[in-house]
Design a protein around this motif. Structure first.
Motif, PDB file in Angstrom:
ATOM      1  N   ALA A 106       0.838  -1.200   0.000  1.00  0.00           N
ATOM      2  CA  ALA A 106       0.000   0.000   0.000  1.00  0.00           C
ATOM      3  C   ALA A 106       0.875   1.253   0.000  1.00  0.00           C
ATOM      4  CB  ALA A 106      -0.924  -0.008   1.217  1.00  0.00           C
ATOM      5  N   GLY A 107       1.946   1.233   0.784  1.00  0.00           N
ATOM      6  CA  GLY A 107       2.823   2.388   0.857  1.00  0.00           C
ATOM      7  C   GLY A 107       3.492   2.697  -0.476  1.00  0.00           C
ATOM      8  N   LEU A 108       3.898   1.628  -1.183  1.00  0.00           N
ATOM      9  CA  LEU A 108       4.561   1.826  -2.473  1.00  0.00           C
ATOM     10  C   LEU A 108       3.586   2.273  -3.545  1.00  0.00           C
ATOM     11  CD1 LEU A 108       6.938  -1.285  -2.420  1.00  0.00           C
ATOM     12  CD2 LEU A 108       7.667   1.104  -2.591  1.00  0.00           C
ATOM     13  N   LEU A 109       2.341   1.793  -3.465  1.00  0.00           N
ATOM     14  CA  LEU A 109       1.372   2.052  -4.531  1.00  0.00           C
ATOM     15  C   LEU A 109       0.574   3.328  -4.320  1.00  0.00           C
ATOM     16  CD1 LEU A 109       0.107  -1.606  -4.999  1.00  0.00           C
ATOM     17  CD2 LEU A 109       1.521  -0.290  -6.597  1.00  0.00           C
ATOM     18  N   PRO A 122      -7.425   2.278  -3.668  1.00  0.00           N
ATOM     19  CA  PRO A 122      -6.898   1.186  -4.494  1.00  0.00           C
ATOM     20  C   PRO A 122      -5.600   0.614  -3.932  1.00  0.00           C
ATOM     21  CG  PRO A 122      -7.488   3.059  -5.863  1.00  0.00           C
ATOM     22  CD  PRO A 122      -7.590   3.518  -4.434  1.00  0.00           C
ATOM     23  N   ALA A 123      -4.756   1.481  -3.358  1.00  0.00           N
ATOM     24  CA  ALA A 123      -3.495   1.006  -2.799  1.00  0.00           C
ATOM     25  C   ALA A 123      -3.762   0.078  -1.615  1.00  0.00           C
ATOM     26  CB  ALA A 123      -2.630   2.180  -2.361  1.00  0.00           C
ATOM     27  N   LEU A 124      -4.704   0.464  -0.767  1.00  0.00           N
ATOM     28  CA  LEU A 124      -5.047  -0.394   0.376  1.00  0.00           C
ATOM     29  C   LEU A 124      -5.560  -1.744  -0.096  1.00  0.00           C
ATOM     30  CD1 LEU A 124      -6.783   2.084   2.858  1.00  0.00           C
ATOM     31  CD2 LEU A 124      -4.598   0.907   3.148  1.00  0.00           C
ATOM     32  N   LEU A 125      -6.416  -1.705  -1.096  1.00  0.00           N
ATOM     33  CA  LEU A 125      -6.994  -2.936  -1.633  1.00  0.00           C
ATOM     34  C   LEU A 125      -5.897  -3.854  -2.163  1.00  0.00           C
ATOM     35  CD1 LEU A 125      -9.711  -4.300  -2.188  1.00  0.00           C
ATOM     36  CD2 LEU A 125      -9.555  -3.396  -4.513  1.00  0.00           C
ATOM     37  N   LEU A 126      -4.995  -3.258  -2.960  1.00  0.00           N
ATOM     38  CA  LEU A 126      -3.924  -4.078  -3.530  1.00  0.00           C
ATOM     39  C   LEU A 126      -2.976  -4.576  -2.436  1.00  0.00           C
ATOM     40  CD1 LEU A 126      -3.221  -2.260  -6.885  1.00  0.00           C
ATOM     41  CD2 LEU A 126      -3.969  -4.613  -6.562  1.00  0.00           C
ATOM     42  N   GLY A 127      -2.791  -3.763  -1.415  1.00  0.00           N
ATOM     43  CA  GLY A 127      -1.979  -4.210  -0.284  1.00  0.00           C
ATOM     44  C   GLY A 127      -2.575  -5.448   0.354  1.00  0.00           C
ATOM     45  N   ALA A 128      -3.885  -5.411   0.561  1.00  0.00           N
ATOM     46  CA  ALA A 128      -4.577  -6.570   1.142  1.00  0.00           C
ATOM     47  C   ALA A 128      -4.418  -7.788   0.245  1.00  0.00           C
ATOM     48  CB  ALA A 128      -6.050  -6.245   1.362  1.00  0.00           C
ATOM     49  N   LEU A 129      -4.554  -7.562  -1.059  1.00  0.00           N
ATOM     50  CA  LEU A 129      -4.443  -8.691  -1.991  1.00  0.00           C
ATOM     51  C   LEU A 129      -3.030  -9.277  -1.996  1.00  0.00           C
ATOM     52  CD1 LEU A 129      -6.643  -7.458  -4.978  1.00  0.00           C
ATOM     53  CD2 LEU A 129      -7.161  -9.199  -3.261  1.00  0.00           C
ATOM     54  N   THR A 130      -2.019  -8.415  -1.869  1.00  0.00           N
ATOM     55  CA  THR A 130      -0.642  -8.930  -1.795  1.00  0.00           C
ATOM     56  C   THR A 130      -0.482  -9.834  -0.572  1.00  0.00           C
ATOM     57  OG1 THR A 130       0.031  -6.787  -2.651  1.00  0.00           O
ATOM     58  CG2 THR A 130       1.780  -8.255  -1.903  1.00  0.00           C
ATOM     59  N   PRO A 172       8.983   6.268   3.095  1.00  0.00           N
ATOM     60  CA  PRO A 172       7.981   7.265   3.472  1.00  0.00           C
ATOM     61  C   PRO A 172       6.641   6.950   2.815  1.00  0.00           C
ATOM     62  CG  PRO A 172       9.594   8.207   1.965  1.00  0.00           C
ATOM     63  CD  PRO A 172       9.969   6.772   2.135  1.00  0.00           C
ATOM     64  N   VAL A 173       5.566   7.170   3.527  1.00  0.00           N
ATOM     65  CA  VAL A 173       4.227   6.880   3.001  1.00  0.00           C
ATOM     66  C   VAL A 173       3.393   8.160   3.071  1.00  0.00           C
ATOM     67  CG1 VAL A 173       2.170   5.446   3.294  1.00  0.00           C
ATOM     68  CG2 VAL A 173       4.413   4.532   3.911  1.00  0.00           C
ATOM     69  N   PRO A 174       2.671   8.490   1.987  1.00  0.00           N
ATOM     70  CA  PRO A 174       1.832   9.686   2.048  1.00  0.00           C
ATOM     71  C   PRO A 174       0.618   9.456   2.941  1.00  0.00           C
ATOM     72  CG  PRO A 174       1.496   8.527  -0.021  1.00  0.00           C
ATOM     73  CD  PRO A 174       2.605   7.817   0.685  1.00  0.00           C
ATOM     74  N   PRO A 175       0.100  10.504   3.573  1.00  0.00           N
ATOM     75  CA  PRO A 175      -1.124  10.342   4.367  1.00  0.00           C
ATOM     76  C   PRO A 175      -2.298  10.031   3.440  1.00  0.00           C
ATOM     77  CG  PRO A 175      -0.558  12.653   4.166  1.00  0.00           C
ATOM     78  CD  PRO A 175       0.584  11.887   3.551  1.00  0.00           C
ATOM     79  N   PRO A 176      -3.361   9.440   3.966  1.00  0.00           N
ATOM     80  CA  PRO A 176      -4.496   9.073   3.107  1.00  0.00           C
ATOM     81  C   PRO A 176      -5.177  10.303   2.528  1.00  0.00           C
ATOM     82  CG  PRO A 176      -5.040   8.758   5.422  1.00  0.00           C
ATOM     83  CD  PRO A 176      -3.580   9.070   5.374  1.00  0.00           C
ATOM     84  N   PHE A 177      -5.650  10.165   1.304  1.00  0.00           N
ATOM     85  CA  PHE A 177      -6.378  11.222   0.594  1.00  0.00           C
ATOM     86  C   PHE A 177      -5.605  12.541   0.645  1.00  0.00           C
ATOM     87  CE2 PHE A 177      -9.434   8.349   2.704  1.00  0.00           C
ATOM     88  CZ  PHE A 177      -9.832   7.653   1.573  1.00  0.00           C
ATOM     89  N   ALA A 178      -4.281  12.450   0.465  1.00  0.00           N
ATOM     90  CA  ALA A 178      -3.400  13.615   0.444  1.00  0.00           C
ATOM     91  C   ALA A 178      -3.589  14.492   1.676  1.00  0.00           C
ATOM     92  CB  ALA A 178      -3.623  14.428  -0.833  1.00  0.00           C
ATOM     93  N   GLY A 179      -3.982  13.885   2.778  1.00  0.00           N
ATOM     94  CA  GLY A 179      -4.101  14.638   4.032  1.00  0.00           C
ATOM     95  C   GLY A 179      -5.283  15.582   4.074  1.00  0.00           C
ATOM     96  N   ALA A 180      -6.278  15.369   3.156  1.00  0.00           N
ATOM     97  CA  ALA A 180      -7.389  16.301   3.070  1.00  0.00           C
ATOM     98  C   ALA A 180      -8.308  16.230   4.289  1.00  0.00           C
ATOM     99  CB  ALA A 180      -8.190  16.030   1.795  1.00  0.00           C
ATOM    100  N   TRP A 181      -8.265  15.069   4.982  1.00  0.00           N
ATOM    101  CA  TRP A 181      -9.248  14.851   6.031  1.00  0.00           C
ATOM    102  C   TRP A 181      -8.542  14.308   7.270  1.00  0.00           C
ATOM    103  CZ3 TRP A 181     -13.038  10.235   6.354  1.00  0.00           C
ATOM    104  CH2 TRP A 181     -14.060  10.538   7.276  1.00  0.00           C
ATOM    105  N   PRO A 182      -8.462  15.096   8.324  1.00  0.00           N
ATOM    106  CA  PRO A 182      -7.673  14.686   9.494  1.00  0.00           C
ATOM    107  C   PRO A 182      -8.151  13.384  10.132  1.00  0.00           C
ATOM    108  CG  PRO A 182      -8.425  16.967   9.697  1.00  0.00           C
ATOM    109  CD  PRO A 182      -9.070  16.413   8.483  1.00  0.00           C
ATOM    110  N   LEU A 183      -9.447  13.101  10.058  1.00  0.00           N
ATOM    111  CA  LEU A 183      -9.966  11.906  10.719  1.00  0.00           C
ATOM    112  C   LEU A 183      -9.871  10.654   9.838  1.00  0.00           C
ATOM    113  CD1 LEU A 183     -13.089  13.206  12.655  1.00  0.00           C
ATOM    114  CD2 LEU A 183     -10.944  12.347  13.598  1.00  0.00           C
TER     115      LEU A 183
END
Lengths: 285, 305, 241
Positions: B73-76, B84-92, B140-151
């Motif tokens: 997920a971090g790489l994708l 999609p990255a989370l989904l593919l991470g789960a599939l890996t 390094p991993v980006p925050p989810p949704f480019a950090g748009a939503w703190p929660l």
């Protein structure tokens, strides 16, 4: 060619300690029937004991050996009495989780007491090497190798000649019999578990000079011992030495010849462990 | 079948977690949300471990599934976006589990456990050595949704727990529970009674690893940084198994209760002790095995199956 | 009438030991067949081969005309080949009802939960386990255990049932009850192959008897016929002398 021979030599020297630790694991598995995840922690304690004696008393690790043997034996015997004995008849899962819990407890206790730093015991002869023609022989690894062999030989004599040793082998060859032995079996288990711990404790002293003492050094050896024992055939004491030799050499070869091999050395063991377990299971069926 | 009695309790705790960000905690708000995040995530991991354990497979590879999910997920994530990255991470993670599961089908009890441990360590070494993982330096991993939503991380974590709880409840109340219990108690007898043991074991491992991989992915997006030692840590597998054992094996409520208690305790302990907090896990594991073999749920006096 | 189950020239070695040597036998539709023989004659090996827990080195196993030699145990159960174990192995953490439900739901693929549960009630009634249906299987008496073992095999809706010494350890009175139960099961159209040590049970139950010794079939016929056979008498008596 010289590099190859030197590499193999290094492997052979390392195999002594591996065999020593793995023999302890095989004893607790073969005699007591417990897969002891905390086996390496006895080694870790031996290493720290050696470090403490050296740092605060200036004691030579050679002298610490005997003390570590006794101390680890006592710790092992107490572990058997307090933790293992109550679960001897419990499900395999519970036994495994109990020793796993002990391993985590001891590792992290050491982490709290000593921190994550590695500590080396450096007696004056630590870096001395002998040259044997074109080859180099570290005094410490060579000494540790000879010492390991000597201890294993003594163990062999003990197992084949003494009454207790014979009882131990009887128990390991017939897991149903102990019920008949009664009190005798309990003593045999206690002795076997203590002895297993003592072997690891002694190895720990050697490692404190050859490598270092650290909270996690033991667990690596638990895993390496699993690999050796799995390769030797579970609980088979005789197979331990050749299996240790094979693994130590494989490790030495990988670390010399593979680019960046240093970090891959660990993986060699785990791969062998994995393949040995899987291979056994599929062959059996 | 079983589990209806616990359902209100489970539902109540889920509602509480959903509302946690909106409860008036004042200055404690940020800290509690952090604790809440880890409680949700590691409870989900624990449930996913229990789901696998119900077939008798004691996974010590849950740290590896977690790490596979986290790294993938971090790489994708930079290219594909968060979901999609989370989904593919789960599939890996799922793919890794299928590889592990299919070669270890004939290993039982502690031999499976040791093999899964070895598998996990090999993967960690790979994470250290492969060219695209950042090696020991980390990723390094980006925050989810480019950090748009703190929660976002909190609710992603909540989502993973919801999924884990739903899967666990389904497995507990459907005939799948019987297939799992039969497989755990005797594979040979289960097969003679017509249970497709291979499928039951692989499905359980797959479902468990998908959740673990998803949890790993969310973890990276929270810590914003991954290292092989952290992501593939054996400590993760330890937490994943101590929580259900403490709370009560082979149930949904057990890991939930165990997770809330233990992970909160752990987060509090981390304030005092930086390293070595796992001491508590070791001690709890020993004490529970010796004195409380059925876990907290066992105290409630409900039988399990 | 026709052959429902057939072993054709089946051999099996364990670690160099010949457990079964070219065994050929069959079970007729609606029949109760006993397989007897001294200890170590290969009876349990035969049953494990038939139910698929081990694979033969040689020979074939046919079920309802289909070659099942290479099918795993669960697939054989799905076709209608059920089995009860000698050493009773209930799932101790499940209730009696749940134990049966395992067989009812997974023994025949496509069984709905409703159908499965209804069939379990039927089996509970037939085997007299109704009053114990909510007990944990780990808490049963030996007799109840034996009933459960039989009931669970029955729950898979077999066309052929393999029974492994289900009478072992029972008192004569209890064995009588069990015999009646087996007969009742046959009445529902199930063909039965059973292994047995208790000779009175074989005499009252079996339509036909096959005798194994040292992994080979040495005699076959009615109970009276094999009892007269000199080779059988030698196998049993000679060994004891």
């Amino acid at each position: 060619m010289e590099l190859l021979l030197q590499t193999l030599l290094n492997g052979i020297l390392m195999s002594g300690i591996y065999a020593l630790v793995a023999t302890g694991l095989a004893l607790s598995l073969g005699v007591v029937g417990i897969v002891n995840f905390a086996h390496g922690e006895f080694l870790m304690m031996g290493a720290f004991l050696s470090y403490l004696l050296f740092a605060f008393r200036g004691m030579d690790p050679l002298l610490s050996l005997g003390l570590a043997f006794l101390a680890a034996f006592v710790v092992g015997a107490l572990t058997y009495q307090g933790l293992i004995r109550p679960v001897l008849r419990a499900a395999e899962l519970n036994q495994m989780l109990l020793t796993f819990g002990l391993s985590i407890l001891l590792q992290n206790l050491a982490l709290l007491l000593f921190g994550a730093d590695t500590r080396v015991v450096a007696p004056p002869y630590q870096a001395t090497t002998l040259s044997l023609g074109p080859f180099f022989l570290g005094v410490v690894p060579f000494g540790a190798f000879l010492l390991s062999l000597a201890i294993l030989l003594m163990l062999q004599v003990f197992l084949t000649r003494s009454r207790f040793g014979l009882a131990m082998r009887a128990v390991s060859q017939n897991r149903l019999a102990p019920g008949l032995l009664g009190i005798e079996a309990d003593k045999v288990y206690l002795l076997a578990f203590g002895l297993a711990a003592a072997l690891a404790g002694v190895a720990g002293v050697m490692l404190s000079v050859m490598l270092y003492a650290s909270p996690t050094v033991g667990f690596v050896f638990t895993l390496k011992s699993f690999a050796i024992v799995a390769l030797a055939g579970l609980g088979n004491l005789k197979g331990v030495v050749p299996a240790a030799l094979v693994l130590a050499m494989a490790e030495a070869l990988v670390s010399t010849y593979l680019p960046g091999g240093g970090g891959l050395v660990e993986a060699v063991f785990f791969l062998v462990l994995f393949l040995a377990l899987v291979g056994r299971a599929w062959r059996k069926a | 079948m079983k589990g209806f009695g616990h359902f209100p309790l489970i539902l109540l705790s889920l509602v509480l977690f959903a509302l946690l960000p909106f409860l008036p905690f004042g200055v404690w708000q940020a800290f509690l949300l952090d604790v809440g995040f880890f409680v949700l995530l590691f409870t989900a991991l624990a449930l996913s471990w229990d789901l696998v354990a119900r077939t008798g497979q004691l996974s010590l590879a849950h740290g590896a599934f977690f790490g596979l999910g986290a790294y993938s997920a971090g790489l994708l994530a930079p290219q594909l976006g968060t979901l999609p990255a989370l989904l593919l991470g789960a599939l890996t993670a799922g793919a890794g589990a299928l590889v592990l599961g299919s070669v270890t089908l004939r290993l039982h009890g502690l031999y499976f456990a040791i093999a899964s441990l070895a598998f996990s360590e090999v993967l960690r070494t790979l994470a250290l050595k492969l060219p695209f993982t950042g090696g020991p330096i980390g990723l390094p991993v980006p925050p989810p949704f480019a950090g748009a939503w703190p929660l976002a991380t909190y609710y992603l974590s909540f989502g993973v727990l919801l999924l884990a709880t739903a899967l666990s409840l389904w497995a507990e109340r459907s005939p799948f529970r019987l297939a799992q219990a039969a497989t755990r108690q005797s594979e040979a007898v289960a097969r003679v009674l017509g249970v497709r043991v291979v499928q039951v074991k692989l499905w359980s491992l797959l479902l468990g690893s998908l959740v673990a991989g998803l949890a790993g992915g969310v973890y990276g997006m929270k810590t914003l940084f991954l290292s092989p030692y952290d992501a593939f840590s054996l400590g993760r597998a330890v937490e994943a198994l101590v929580i259900p054992i403490f709370g009560g094996l082979y149930t949904t409520l057990g890991p939930l209760v165990g997770g809330v208690v233990l992970v909160s305790l752990e987060q509090a302990l981390r304030l005092w002790i930086k390293e070595g907090y796992l001491v508590v896990y070791g001690a709890i594991l020993i004490l529970v095995i010796l004195f409380l073999p059925r876990g907290l749920v066992g105290i409630l006096g409900r039988r399990r199956g | 009438m026709g052959k429902v189950l057939e072993a054709a020239g089946v051999s099996k070695r364990f670690l160099g030991l010949q457990a079964l040597k070219e065994v050929t036998l069959h079970l007729e539709e609606g029949e109760i067949l006993a397989v007897i023989g001294p200890n170590g004659a290969g009876k349990s090996t035969l049953l494990n081969l038939l139910s698929g827990l081990i694979k033969p080195d040689q020979g074939r196993i046919l079920f309802l005309g289909q070659d099942i030699t290479h099918l795993p145990p669960e697939a054989r159960t799905h076709l209608g080949l059920g089995r009860a174990f000698q050493i009773v192995q209930p799932f101790p953490e499940l209730t009696v009802r749940e134990n049966l439900l395992v067989g009812a739901l997974f023994g025949k693929p496509g069984t709905s939960r409703k159908e499965g549960e209804a069939w379990v009630e039927e089996v509970l009634r037939l085997t007299g386990l109704q009053s114990r249906s909510e007990a944990l299987a780990g808490d049963l008496t030996l007799l109840e255990d034996k009933r459960l073992e039989l009931a669970r095999a029955l729950a898979t809706r077999p066309k052929v049932l393999l029974l492994d010494e289900v009478m072992a350890g029972l008192r004569p009175k209890e064995a009588e009850e069990a015999v009646a139960l087996v007969k009742q099961i046959r009445e529902t159209g199930v063909s039965i192959l059973f292994i047995e040590h208790v000779m009175p049970v074989v005499r009252t139950l079996a339509d036909r008897v096959v005798v194994l010794d040292y992994g080979e079939v040495i005699a076959e016929g009615t109970y009276q016929e094999v009892a007269q056979d000199p080779r059988v008498r030698e196998a049993y008596l000679g060994r004891r002398a």
